[in-house]
Design an enzyme around this catalytic site. Structure first.
Site, mmCIF file in Angstrom:
data_model
loop_
_atom_site.group_PDB
_atom_site.id
_atom_site.type_symbol
_atom_site.label_atom_id
_atom_site.label_comp_id
_atom_site.label_asym_id
_atom_site.label_seq_id
_atom_site.Cartn_x
_atom_site.Cartn_y
_atom_site.Cartn_z
ATOM 1 N N TRP A 97 0.823 -1.203 0.000
ATOM 2 C CA TRP A 97 0.000 0.000 0.000
ATOM 3 C C TRP A 97 0.866 1.266 0.000
ATOM 4 O O TRP A 97 1.853 1.348 0.719
ATOM 5 C CB TRP A 97 -0.893 -0.042 1.243
ATOM 6 C CG TRP A 97 -1.795 1.124 1.412
ATOM 7 C CD1 TRP A 97 -3.031 1.301 0.853
ATOM 8 C CD2 TRP A 97 -1.546 2.280 2.204
ATOM 9 N NE1 TRP A 97 -3.562 2.504 1.245
ATOM 10 C CE2 TRP A 97 -2.666 3.130 2.077
ATOM 11 C CE3 TRP A 97 -0.476 2.684 3.006
ATOM 12 C CZ2 TRP A 97 -2.759 4.355 2.726
ATOM 13 C CZ3 TRP A 97 -0.553 3.905 3.646
ATOM 14 C CH2 TRP A 97 -1.681 4.721 3.514
ATOM 15 N N LEU A 128 8.329 4.672 10.275
ATOM 16 C CA LEU A 128 8.100 3.758 11.393
ATOM 17 C C LEU A 128 8.521 2.332 11.063
ATOM 18 O O LEU A 128 8.840 1.550 11.957
ATOM 19 C CB LEU A 128 6.614 3.778 11.779
ATOM 20 C CG LEU A 128 6.120 5.032 12.496
ATOM 21 C CD1 LEU A 128 4.606 4.970 12.664
ATOM 22 C CD2 LEU A 128 6.799 5.203 13.849
ATOM 23 N N GLN A 129 8.553 2.009 9.772
ATOM 24 C CA GLN A 129 8.864 0.632 9.380
ATOM 25 C C GLN A 129 10.338 0.274 9.577
ATOM 26 O O GLN A 129 10.693 -0.912 9.618
ATOM 27 C CB GLN A 129 8.468 0.381 7.923
ATOM 28 C CG GLN A 129 7.050 0.766 7.575
ATOM 29 C CD GLN A 129 6.055 0.374 8.646
ATOM 30 O OE1 GLN A 129 6.046 -0.759 9.112
ATOM 31 N NE2 GLN A 129 5.220 1.313 9.040
ATOM 32 N N SER A 183 2.882 -7.122 1.899
ATOM 33 C CA SER A 183 1.832 -6.419 2.626
ATOM 34 C C SER A 183 0.509 -6.488 1.855
ATOM 35 O O SER A 183 0.024 -7.584 1.564
ATOM 36 C CB SER A 183 2.283 -4.978 2.895
ATOM 37 O OG SER A 183 1.527 -4.393 3.925
ATOM 38 N N ASP A 212 7.822 -6.708 13.260
ATOM 39 C CA ASP A 212 6.840 -6.017 12.426
ATOM 40 C C ASP A 212 5.711 -5.482 13.301
ATOM 41 O O ASP A 212 5.072 -6.235 14.041
ATOM 42 C CB ASP A 212 6.284 -7.004 11.389
ATOM 43 C CG ASP A 212 5.531 -6.322 10.258
ATOM 44 O OD1 ASP A 212 5.033 -5.203 10.461
ATOM 45 O OD2 ASP A 212 5.434 -6.929 9.180
ATOM 46 N N PHE A 226 4.534 7.001 8.121
ATOM 47 C CA PHE A 226 4.215 5.576 8.041
ATOM 48 C C PHE A 226 5.436 4.776 7.610
ATOM 49 O O PHE A 226 5.775 3.750 8.214
ATOM 50 C CB PHE A 226 3.062 5.384 7.050
ATOM 51 C CG PHE A 226 2.798 3.950 6.666
ATOM 52 C CD1 PHE A 226 2.149 3.090 7.527
ATOM 53 C CD2 PHE A 226 3.193 3.470 5.427
ATOM 54 C CE1 PHE A 226 1.896 1.778 7.172
ATOM 55 C CE2 PHE A 226 2.944 2.162 5.064
ATOM 56 C CZ PHE A 226 2.293 1.310 5.942
ATOM 57 N N HIS A 242 8.717 -4.275 8.979
ATOM 58 C CA HIS A 242 7.745 -4.518 7.921
ATOM 59 C C HIS A 242 8.348 -4.519 6.517
ATOM 60 O O HIS A 242 7.683 -4.932 5.568
ATOM 61 C CB HIS A 242 6.632 -3.463 8.002
ATOM 62 C CG HIS A 242 5.430 -3.777 7.177
ATOM 63 N ND1 HIS A 242 4.673 -4.912 7.359
ATOM 64 C CD2 HIS A 242 4.842 -3.096 6.151
ATOM 65 C CE1 HIS A 242 3.676 -4.923 6.496
ATOM 66 N NE2 HIS A 242 3.743 -3.845 5.752
#
Length: 263
Positions: A26, A151-152, A87, A212, A148, A240
């Protein structure tokens, strides 16, 4: 690398040989795969597709799981492929394998959850957390996406290098179509593919990441209960995006799986 354009989807093609088709997650595009795809392309033809409304691909209306799956199917090589999904791309890949099994010779799902939302009996993302993220996305799309992605890789040994690669990929293309982003989240919220895993006959490798925060590693155990036929691997210390932060481990797992299925 060859860049190809069609009426709907953009693709990048590397190498020659048996095809591997890669579906990103995504809010991203083919650029997130590029370094990893080139390593896979030493022995294979690797096709990286931009999902509808992402990267250089046109959007779809209506944007549904079935419409996206059919758009991807139209771009698959004629020869049956190894299909790799990360994902959300993993959810699309799983539905593709169920709907068009003759075009998929084996399947690799990376940091993907067949039931993304947490329930009392299934690990996943809490729906309230996802709702907050959705609200922030509507207020400031670019800033929310960058946070987003950051953070991974947070807390990883090579976080700065990984984040540079992510930012570079994000800057290559315009922010994804907001309708595609919101519809992608709707797909994650509403899709339950656990029964597909239970009955799937195609060889399947599922790769999870120990740290993750989006797809808990505990999902691996639950998937194994659905089917003993699934090859399950957990990469220690990874988040992730293991194909960026733990590239060699990912490469070895995939190459071993593909080689075994070629025997």
């Amino acid at each position: 690398m060859t860049a190809l354009y069609t009426d709907k989807l953009h693709k990048e093609v590397y190498g020659d040989g048996e095809p591997i088709v890669m579906l990103h997650g995504w809010a991203m595009h083919t650029g997130i795969w590029r370094d990893f795809a080139q390593l896979l392309a030493v022995k294979h033809q690797v096709v990286c597709l931009d999902l509808p409304g992402h990267g250089l691909s046109a959007n779809l209306t209506p944007y549904t799981l079935e419409a996206v799956v059919d758009a991807i199917y139209a771009q698959l090589p004629e020869q049956a492929s190894v299909l790799v999904g990360w994902s959300l791309g993993g959810n699309l890949a799983l539905r593709l394998a169920e709907k068009y099994p003759e075009r998929i010779r084996s399947l690799v799902l990376v940091a993907s959850n067949p039931h993304f939302i947490k329930t009392e009996s299934w690990p996943g993302m809490h729906p309230q957390v996802l709702q907050v993220f959705t609200d922030n996305l509507q207020r400031n799309c670019s800033q929310t996406l960058l946070r987003f992605m950051s953070l991974q890789v947070q807390g990883k040994a090579d976080a700065k290098s990984s984040l540079r690669q992510i930012k570079r990929a994000m800057c290559e293309c315009a922010t994804p179509n907001i309708e595609a982003l919101m519809s992608g989240l709707d797909i994650l919220k509403s899709t339950d593919q656990r029964e597909i895993l239970r009955v799937l006959k195609i060889p399947l490798l599922m790769i999870f990441a120990e740290q993750d925060t989006l797809v808990p590693a505990a999902v691996a155990e639950q998937c194994q209960l659905l089917s003993k036929q699934i090859d399950l691997k957990i990469i220690p210390g990874a988040g992730h995006i293991p194909f960026i932060t733990h590239r060699q481990q990912m490469l070895s797992l995939m190459q071993d799986f593909i080689a075994r299925k070629d025997d």
